[in-house]
Design a protein around this motif. Structure first.
Motif, PDB file in Angstrom:
ATOM      1  N   ASP A 131     -25.726  10.075  -0.276  1.00  0.00           N
ATOM      2  CA  ASP A 131     -26.682   9.197  -0.945  1.00  0.00           C
ATOM      3  C   ASP A 131     -26.880   9.564  -2.410  1.00  0.00           C
ATOM      4  N   PRO A 133     -25.749   9.880  -6.519  1.00  0.00           N
ATOM      5  CA  PRO A 133     -25.077   8.920  -7.395  1.00  0.00           C
ATOM      6  C   PRO A 133     -23.554   9.008  -7.354  1.00  0.00           C
ATOM      7  N   SER A 136     -23.114   6.796  -4.192  1.00  0.00           N
ATOM      8  CA  SER A 136     -23.744   5.472  -4.183  1.00  0.00           C
ATOM      9  C   SER A 136     -23.198   4.589  -5.301  1.00  0.00           C
ATOM     10  N   LEU A 137     -22.866   5.169  -6.449  1.00  0.00           N
ATOM     11  CA  LEU A 137     -22.313   4.369  -7.541  1.00  0.00           C
ATOM     12  C   LEU A 137     -20.902   3.889  -7.226  1.00  0.00           C
ATOM     13  N   ARG A 139     -19.940   3.090  -4.214  1.00  0.00           N
ATOM     14  CA  ARG A 139     -20.156   1.947  -3.325  1.00  0.00           C
ATOM     15  C   ARG A 139     -20.644   0.734  -4.107  1.00  0.00           C
ATOM     16  N   GLU A 140     -21.469   0.972  -5.144  1.00  0.00           N
ATOM     17  CA  GLU A 140     -21.959  -0.143  -5.960  1.00  0.00           C
ATOM     18  C   GLU A 140     -20.812  -0.861  -6.652  1.00  0.00           C
ATOM     19  N   VAL A 141     -19.931  -0.114  -7.285  1.00  0.00           N
ATOM     20  CA  VAL A 141     -18.798  -0.731  -7.981  1.00  0.00           C
ATOM     21  C   VAL A 141     -17.848  -1.373  -6.966  1.00  0.00           C
ATOM     22  N   GLY A 143     -18.531  -2.763  -4.301  1.00  0.00           N
ATOM     23  CA  GLY A 143     -19.110  -3.980  -3.765  1.00  0.00           C
ATOM     24  C   GLY A 143     -19.106  -5.155  -4.719  1.00  0.00           C
ATOM     25  N   ARG A 144     -18.693  -4.933  -5.966  1.00  0.00           N
ATOM     26  CA  ARG A 144     -18.649  -6.034  -6.926  1.00  0.00           C
ATOM     27  C   ARG A 144     -17.565  -7.037  -6.553  1.00  0.00           C
ATOM     28  N   GLY A 152     -14.449  -2.729  -0.524  1.00  0.00           N
ATOM     29  CA  GLY A 152     -15.831  -2.764  -0.079  1.00  0.00           C
ATOM     30  C   GLY A 152     -15.978  -2.105   1.286  1.00  0.00           C
ATOM     31  N   LEU A 222     -16.548   2.599 -13.411  1.00  0.00           N
ATOM     32  CA  LEU A 222     -17.331   3.646 -12.764  1.00  0.00           C
ATOM     33  C   LEU A 222     -17.722   4.771 -13.717  1.00  0.00           C
ATOM     34  N   LEU A 225     -21.178   4.797 -15.567  1.00  0.00           N
ATOM     35  CA  LEU A 225     -22.293   4.918 -14.630  1.00  0.00           C
ATOM     36  C   LEU A 225     -22.473   6.370 -14.196  1.00  0.00           C
TER      37      LEU A 225
END
Length: 251
Positions: A131, A133, A136-137, A139-141, A143-144, A152, A222, A225
């Motif tokens: 969890d 950064p 989590s970052l 996973r954020e990228v 998911g774009r 994803g 990435l 971030l």
């Protein structure tokens, strides 16, 4: 595919949890010592040094890692930990930073403990920073819109349990257990230091799914971030908190 050369970047820092893990194993004269997920073998050789009279068994799912381990002097074999079962003389099993890749590892732990002989030791270590950064970052990228269909669905905090949950699992299986967590505050050097760190591990599934151009674009999205989440110091180094979860069970 795994890249043994990239994985061995920061080899000293990556090895610290392994040595802390095996320090808690109390076996004195084991017959067989097993390294499940031996990687390039640089840490496996220390098991042979500690227990020179033991038969050393090592496996990894990556042919590239097994090749590197053999070059390091380890008689490693290509194998899937999900299909492994202990021989009757197995007295020590070590699995270091492997089980986070195996969703069904909790059921494997229960099966292995049942199959190990009385008095055997089982030692495991997994990353506990899913969890943070650094993950989590990613996973954020991933998911774009540009990437979701390709990369994803990366696993998150459910990939591993807490020390207490592993302690309960082993205790319920009838083991004596020692479980804990440690956060290592790593000092990384160089540009995009955290990106380079996770390139050898957490980003491996992303790299495998993308061609060279896509990989370069993903990294370019990435990197800023991660640099914001882990700001470089004036001297060019970066602090990287690195939480790990450990459990050592005596059957």
């Amino acid at each position: 595919m795994w890249d043994p050369v990239k994985y061995l970047d920061y080899a000293d820092l990556r090895g610290r949890p392994f040595y802390d893990l095996i320090a808690r194993i109390g076996a004195t004269d084991p017959r067989r010592v097993v390294d499940l997920g031996c990687g390039p073998g640089n840490l496996t050789v220390s098991l042979a040094s500690r227990w020179p009279g033991a038969k050393l068994e090592a496996l990894d799912s990556s042919p590239e890692m097994v090749e590197a381990a053999r070059a390091a002097g380890v008689d490693a074999q290509v194998g899937d930990v999900r299909e492994w079962s202990p021989s009757p003389d197995t007295d020590v099993v070590v699995t270091n930073a492997v089980l986070q890749w195996v969703p069904e590892h909790r059921s494997l732990l229960r099966r292995w403990v049942e199959e190990l002989p009385a008095g055997a030791w089982f030692a495991m270590q997994v990353p506990g920073n899913m969890d943070s950064p650094s993950h989590s970052l990613v996973r954020e990228v991933a998911g774009r819109a540009e990437w979701a269909s390709r990369v994803g669905g990366l696993r998150g905090v459910e990939a591993v349990d807490s020390p207490l949950e592993y302690a309960e699992l082993f205790a319920d299986a009838g083991c004596f257990v020692d479980a804990w967590e440690t956060t290592y505050v790593q000092r990384l050097s160089g540009p995009d230091a955290v990106l380079e760190w996770i390139t050898g591990t957490a980003l491996r599934p992303v790299r495998a799914a993308l061609d060279d151009g896509e990989w370069a674009r993903f990294r370019a999205e990435l990197a800023p971030l991660l640099n914001e989440a882990y700001p470089p110091r004036p001297d060019g180094t970066t602090w990287f908190p690195f939480r790990r979860v450990f459990a050592v069970a005596r059957v």
